[in-house]
Structures are given as C-alpha cells and as structure tokens.
Design an enzyme around this catalytic site. Structure first.
Site, PDB file in Angstrom:
ATOM      1  N   ASP A  46      -9.256   1.297  -3.043  1.00 43.54           N
ATOM      2  CA  ASP A  46      -8.064   2.272  -3.696  1.00 43.54           C
ATOM      3  C   ASP A  46      -8.591   3.009  -4.862  1.00 43.54           C
ATOM      4  OD1 ASP A  46      -6.991   0.485  -1.859  1.00 43.54           O
ATOM      5  OD2 ASP A  46      -5.138   0.060  -2.870  1.00 43.54           O
ATOM      6  N   LYS A  76      -1.265   6.848  -1.610  1.00 43.92           N
ATOM      7  CA  LYS A  76      -0.858   5.721  -2.272  1.00 43.92           C
ATOM      8  C   LYS A  76      -0.272   6.225  -3.424  1.00 43.92           C
ATOM      9  CE  LYS A  76      -1.993   1.211  -4.675  1.00 43.92           C
ATOM     10  NZ  LYS A  76      -3.079   0.365  -5.057  1.00 43.92           N
ATOM     11  N   LYS A  86       0.945   4.280   1.435  1.00 43.52           N
ATOM     12  CA  LYS A  86       1.218   3.061   0.482  1.00 43.52           C
ATOM     13  C   LYS A  86       2.014   3.167  -0.517  1.00 43.52           C
ATOM     14  CE  LYS A  86      -1.325  -0.716  -1.810  1.00 43.52           C
ATOM     15  NZ  LYS A  86      -2.672  -1.313  -1.878  1.00 43.52           N
TER      16      LYS A  86
END
Length: 263
Positions: free
Chosen positions: A110, A172, A204
């Site tokens: 991430d 995300k 996400k």
C-alpha cells in the site's frame, strides 16, 4: 457520527448476516498505530481468523511483516505500507522500503502517493506509482491517494487518473491518519475513474469505517458504479480494524454495541 449512514439496508436479518460475512472476507484488518508492538500484531493475527471465516488480509507496519508472515495462516495475506503516512517524493527511499517488505514476505504493498504534488505535477505521481509497481514482484500495489488532503473533486480525480496510468492495482482513499478519510463523495470519484478505466482495478476505502452500515454502503456503491460482480475480495477491500466487532455481531445475529472503532 459515522461518515456513511443508511436508513436500514432493506434486507432481512438473514440477508444482513450474509452480507456481513461477505464484508468480513473483504476486510484488511489494520493496525498502523504509532505505538503498535509485536504483541499487538500477534493479537491482530489471532483476530484475523474469525468465527465466520478469515479476513482478506492484515495491514501492518513494514517492521512486522516477517513476523506476521511466519505466524499467519497462508490463506490470509500480509499487506504493508510504504512512503507512509506523509507521501513524500523520495522514490529511492520508497523503493528500499518496498524491496525490504517484499523480501520479508509481504503479499501486498500500500503506497502513499506524493499527494502534495498531484495538483501541479500529476506526471510525477504516475511515474512514482509505475516505478514502485515495477518492483513489487507481481504483487498487488494499492495507491493511497489521501483524498481528504486533496480538497476538491478535480484534484481527487487527477490523483486517481495518475495512479491508474501508473499501473496501480487498487485505488485506496486514505491513510487513516488525517482528519478526513474515506467519504462517500471521494469513493464515488475513485470508483467512477475505475469504471472508466475498464481494467477491473480494485477499490479500498480506509479510515472512518466503524459500523456494518458504513461498510455495506461502500460495497453497495461499488456494486452500483462498477457492477454487482465487481466487489470480490480480489477487487474490494475495507481498510479498518474497529469495524470487525460490528460485522461479526451482525453476521452472528448478536446484539450490537454502539459502532465505535479505530482507523
């Protein structure tokens, strides 16, 4: 107050229980607290195997990846963060973090993009994502856009398009470390960009997801924009920790507490 709310789901209790079970299987159970310890990660690992099935992944600091991969069941993925949380523009330092995390056994990366450069230099962000992606060894790269720091819709969309052009596997919303994290408005912008892109990039939402209704609303939004078959566990994740207790209560038909939680 939770950032997403619904006036009921329109489903039966059994339907909500099934939905909650599906959401558990799409959860990145997260501890990115500054004071997180190995003991805390061990507790996270224990929670990851729930009575209704395992979560999709745990998301932890890079320094705990090797420990978690040794202790965690192989069917639960280890996600970690790089360039976190401030999203600087030192690509070499981020590459070092990424290589170390992959070597330690991370299954997913991430990456916080250099979000402060998006408005004036989206090309830098595109190149940043592409460079880190090239060193992930085929593992999914989630680009964290920090939408709460981008302030307007046009800049959020610019960040999404830059990350997509760089080859991100997921968009995300947030680090969970700023005042404004996932919101329905930012989620819609990201999902619409994903739908136009057409490659099945994942989504996400992270931060501020505290109740079953919060989580369900984001999954419903993903289904509405990208199609009912879109939000599989490979393409839809929830970045949260505190929501697990509420999801399990709904899944198991137990009394719920007052939706509170971290991240």
């Amino acid at each position: 107050m939770s950032e997403v709310s619904q006036e009921g789901t329109g489903r039966s209790a059994a339907g909500d229980a099934e939905r909650a079970t599906q959401l558990v299987a799409r959860l990145d159970l997260t501890n990115l607290n500054d004071d997180c310890s190995e003991a805390d990660v061990a507790g996270l690992i224990k929670r990851a195997e729930t009575p209704v099935g395992p979560v999709a992944a745990i998301c932890i600091w890079p320094r705990f990846v090797a420990f978690a991969r040794r202790e965690l069941s192989p069917h639960i993925r280890v996600a970690t963060v790089v360039n976190f949380p401030h999203g600087g523009d030192d690509v070499e330092a981020t590459l070092d973090e990424t290589r170390q995390a992959i070597g330690d056994g991370a299954d997913e990366i991430d990456l916080v993009i250099a979000y402060e450069r998006v408005a004036e230099d989206p090309g830098f962000v595109e190149a940043q994502v592409r460079t880190i992606k090239a060193h992930c060894g085929g593992r999914p790269l989630k680009a964290i856009l920090e939408t709460g720091k981008l302030y307007d819709e046009a800049t959020i969309e610019r960040a999404a398009l830059a990350a997509l052009s760089g080859g991100a596997d997921f968009l995300k919303t947030s680090t969970g470390k700023v005042e404004i994290n996932a919101t329905p408005a930012s989620a819609r912008i990201l999902l619409e960009a994903i739908a136009r892109d057409g490659r099945g990039v994942g989504f996400k939402p992270a931060g501020g997801i505290k109740t079953f209704e919060d989580a369900d609303a984001y999954m419903t939004l993903a289904e509405t924009i990208c199609g009912t078959d879109y939000p599989t566990a490979e393409r839809f994740r929830l970045g949260a920790s505190g929501v697990l207790a509420d999801l399990l209560a709904v899944a198991e038909g137990r009394e719920r507490q007052s939706g509170k939680g971290g991240y």
